[in-house]
Design a protein around this motif. Structure first.
Motif, PDB file in Angstrom:
ATOM      1  N   ARG A   1       0.828  -1.210   0.000  1.00  0.00           N
ATOM      2  CA  ARG A   1       0.000   0.000   0.000  1.00  0.00           C
ATOM      3  C   ARG A   1       0.866   1.266   0.000  1.00  0.00           C
ATOM      4  NH1 ARG A   1      -5.417   1.156   1.089  1.00  0.00           N
ATOM      5  NH2 ARG A   1      -5.638  -0.722  -0.217  1.00  0.00           N
ATOM      6  N   ALA A   2       1.966   1.246   0.754  1.00  0.00           N
ATOM      7  CA  ALA A   2       2.845   2.415   0.801  1.00  0.00           C
ATOM      8  C   ALA A   2       3.465   2.698  -0.568  1.00  0.00           C
ATOM      9  CB  ALA A   2       3.937   2.208   1.850  1.00  0.00           C
TER      10      ALA A   2
ATOM     11  N   ARG B   1       1.016   4.139  -3.078  1.00  0.00           N
ATOM     12  CA  ARG B   1       0.828   5.583  -2.873  1.00  0.00           C
ATOM     13  C   ARG B   1       1.902   6.388  -3.594  1.00  0.00           C
ATOM     14  NH1 ARG B   1      -0.027   5.664   3.711  1.00  0.00           N
ATOM     15  NH2 ARG B   1      -2.250   5.057   3.747  1.00  0.00           N
ATOM     16  N   ARG B   2       3.059   5.779  -3.811  1.00  0.00           N
ATOM     17  CA  ARG B   2       4.127   6.462  -4.533  1.00  0.00           C
ATOM     18  C   ARG B   2       3.964   6.351  -6.048  1.00  0.00           C
ATOM     19  NH1 ARG B   2       6.368   5.641   0.422  1.00  0.00           N
ATOM     20  NH2 ARG B   2       8.348   6.654   0.930  1.00  0.00           N
TER      21      ARG B   2
ATOM     22  N   ASP C   1      -4.848   1.165   5.102  1.00  0.00           N
ATOM     23  CA  ASP C   1      -4.282   2.515   5.140  1.00  0.00           C
ATOM     24  C   ASP C   1      -3.591   2.781   6.472  1.00  0.00           C
ATOM     25  OD1 ASP C   1      -4.908   3.370   2.566  1.00  0.00           O
ATOM     26  OD2 ASP C   1      -6.905   4.071   3.137  1.00  0.00           O
TER      27      ASP C   1
ATOM     28  N   ALA D   1      -0.297   0.976   6.334  1.00  0.00           N
ATOM     29  CA  ALA D   1       0.669   1.676   5.487  1.00  0.00           C
ATOM     30  C   ALA D   1       1.188   2.937   6.174  1.00  0.00           C
ATOM     31  CB  ALA D   1       0.028   2.031   4.152  1.00  0.00           C
ATOM     32  N   ASP D   2       0.314   3.669   6.869  1.00  0.00           N
ATOM     33  CA  ASP D   2       0.752   4.852   7.627  1.00  0.00           C
ATOM     34  C   ASP D   2       1.806   4.461   8.655  1.00  0.00           C
ATOM     35  OD1 ASP D   2      -1.069   6.418   6.230  1.00  0.00           O
ATOM     36  OD2 ASP D   2      -2.571   6.408   7.832  1.00  0.00           O
TER      37      ASP D   2
ATOM     38  N   GLU E   1       5.118   3.617   6.919  1.00  0.00           N
ATOM     39  CA  GLU E   1       5.770   4.864   6.480  1.00  0.00           C
ATOM     40  C   GLU E   1       6.418   5.589   7.666  1.00  0.00           C
ATOM     41  OE1 GLU E   1       6.065   6.175   3.471  1.00  0.00           O
ATOM     42  OE2 GLU E   1       4.294   5.784   2.235  1.00  0.00           O
TER      43      GLU E   1
ATOM     44  N   VAL F   1      11.043   3.704   4.052  1.00  0.00           N
ATOM     45  CA  VAL F   1      10.564   2.985   2.869  1.00  0.00           C
ATOM     46  C   VAL F   1      11.367   3.365   1.634  1.00  0.00           C
ATOM     47  CG1 VAL F   1       8.562   2.564   1.386  1.00  0.00           C
ATOM     48  CG2 VAL F   1       8.264   2.759   3.864  1.00  0.00           C
TER      49      VAL F   1
END
Length: 491
Positions: free
Chosen positions: A27-28, A31-32, A465, A468-469, A472, A477
């Motif tokens: 998920r992280a 997001r990128r 989410d 993933a937060d 991060e 990461v």
């Protein structure tokens, strides 16, 4: 041309957090803006999912695909083993069952399985920016090193860097990490780029001296210390998760048996997480408590699990439950148990045999070699025709008068059965409780009205989410991704 960035997450033990970390990283990285694929070369699990290409993979890889924002595909888990006994399993290659093998026979089959693994791997590394690989169990199991395809055997064959994750909550985290590293070969040790400590709670300052010692002792960095995330909901790979609110807060009491070969028990997650449902798994030797609803979940070995059910006193308890007006739901294998007979003429789940079912629905089930796999959607045969969606994974074909009163309508065909007295409902549909409308209707049918609306899909997304937060916040990461990319670039 550069290959896709790749990183393999291996654990010092089972349930160290490999699946969770891969999901959080997926998920992280999504997001990128990266195209990310999860990959588990070999999985042993009874919780599975149906893929977009019509195959079957471990449920954890389907969850990781959701985290990455890509449709679940059989290449994400090319080898799935579904145990049918303590020494044997159904072998699923690229989503299709190909054999039932003993552990010894599967060991001889591993070179063939490895060829399937590497074929999937080549397709993924050509199609994605990054592939996140999950190991299985521990890479330091000495008796499993020969012909290994799940951990370092794969990492060496595919030339993939590795990070080791360990669960500090269970204790012995430094021994786990150092001991695992020490038991690897020199080339495997060189592949390990660092460590992740998982499920930490407390003052990080009190842990720092141990982290400093670990880095000095091994010459490798601690890439992150992930905190214990209370209440995190993610689909279980195999272990049965507890749950349920306190009885005094519940509007409905629900119980379900944990058979020896219980499968796809994630079907009951919506009940387990509902704030007004007192849900209990009942294991071997435990008393069967009174309930408003009993649910019989899926099974990989229906006849043997039915025999276990009877030995544990469930048949008498179910009949008593129904006499007093309780409701009963059977899903997949649990649905098959509700009929008058279970016939396995080919010995697909053990020795060829025909046994009596519970006799609560007028139907018989015959196991056939071809497995039914499909993602489906439709409506429940309950007031308001609430929407329902899920998937089918079964080898049995059920026939009989009971099916004239179907439980579910699936786009022009019917599924399952609802008894004439309205007390017993059975269906092949995994995910029966997942849709909020279906859940509300089934809980209402079981006797609880005007309950809180629970949306399992929304909860899953929110927790991905949240995960993933956390990744991060507590891991570098970007540095991790750079290391993965550097390791894959041609010299």
């Amino acid at each position: 041309m550069s290959k896709a960035a790749a990183l393999m997450v291996q654990g010092t033990t089972s349930d160290a957090g490999k699946s969770t970390l891969v999901a959080g990283l997926a998920r992280a990285l999504r997001r990128r803006g990266l195209r990310v694929a999860p990959f588990k070369p070999q999985n042993m699990a009874l919780n599975s999912a149906v893929t977009v290409d019509g195959g079957e993979i471990g449920r954890a890889q389907a969850l990781q695909a959701l985290a990455a924002g890509v449709p679940a595909h059989t290449d994400f888990n090319p080898v799935l083993l579904k145990p049918s006994s303590d020494i044997g399993a159904q072998v699923i290659i690229h989503g299709k069952a190909v054999a039932d093998l003993s552990a010894r026979d599967y060991h001889r089959y591993k070179p063939t399985a490895m060829a399937a693994v590497l074929a999937s791997w080549r397709r993924l590394e050509a199609a994605y920016d990054c592939v996140l690989v999950e190991g299985a169990g521990s890479p330091a199991e000495i008796n499993l090193r020969d012909r290994d395809i799940a951990n370092m055997g794969f990492a060496e064959a595919a030339d993939v860097p590795v990070i080791l994750v360990a669960d500090i909550d269970r204790g012995g985290v430094f021994a786990h990490l150092v001991g695992t590293l020490e038991l690897l070969s020199p080339s495997e040790q060189a592949r390990v780029k660092g460590f992740v400590v998982n499920r930490f709670r407390g003052d990080i300052g009190l842990l720092q001296s141990g982290l400093d010692w670990l880095e000095a002792r091994t010459g490798r960095p601690v890439l992150g210390v992930l905190p214990y995330l209370h209440g995190l909901f993610l689909d279980a790979e195999d272990a049965v998760a507890g749950g349920g609110v306190a009885p005094e807060q519940a509007a409905l009491r629900v119980v379900a048996p944990v058979y020896p070969r219980v499968s796809n028990h994630t079907d009951l997650d919506a009940l387990r997480l509902h704030p007004q449902v007192d849900f209990q798994w009942v294991g071997p030797g435990q008393p069967i408590p009174p309930a408003d609803l009993i649910v019989l979940p899926g099974s990989k070995s229906v006849q043997s699990d039915l025999a276990w059910l009877r030995a544990q006193g469930w048949e008498a308890a179910i009949r008593r439950h129904l006499r007093y007006g309780g409701k009963l739901i059977g899903i997949c294998g649990g649905f098959q148990m509700l009929g008058t007979a279970l016939d396995d003429p080919l010995g697909l789940e053990g020795r060829p045999a025909r046994v009596a079912g519970l006799g609560l629905l007028d139907m018989e089930t015959v196991l056939e070699r071809e497995k039914q796999l499909a993602n489906v959607a439709g409506t429940l045969a309950l007031p308001g025709a609430p929407a329902v969606s899920g998937y089918e994974i079964h080898m049995g074909v059920s026939r009989g008068p009971a099916l004239a009163r179907p439980a579910v309508e699936l786009g022009g065909r019917s599924d399952g059965a609802l008894s004439e007295d309205g007390q017993v409902l059975g269906s092949y549909l995994h995910g029966l409780f997942d849709h909020p409308d279906a859940l509300a209707a089934l809980l209402g049918w079981a006797g609880a009205q005007a309950l809180a609306r629970v949306d399992l899909a929304a909860r899953r997304e929110a927790d991905l989410d949240r995960l993933a937060d956390t990744v991060e916040r507590h891991m570098d990461v970007a540095a991790l991704l750079e290391a993965a990319g550097e390791a894959r670039r041609p010299a």
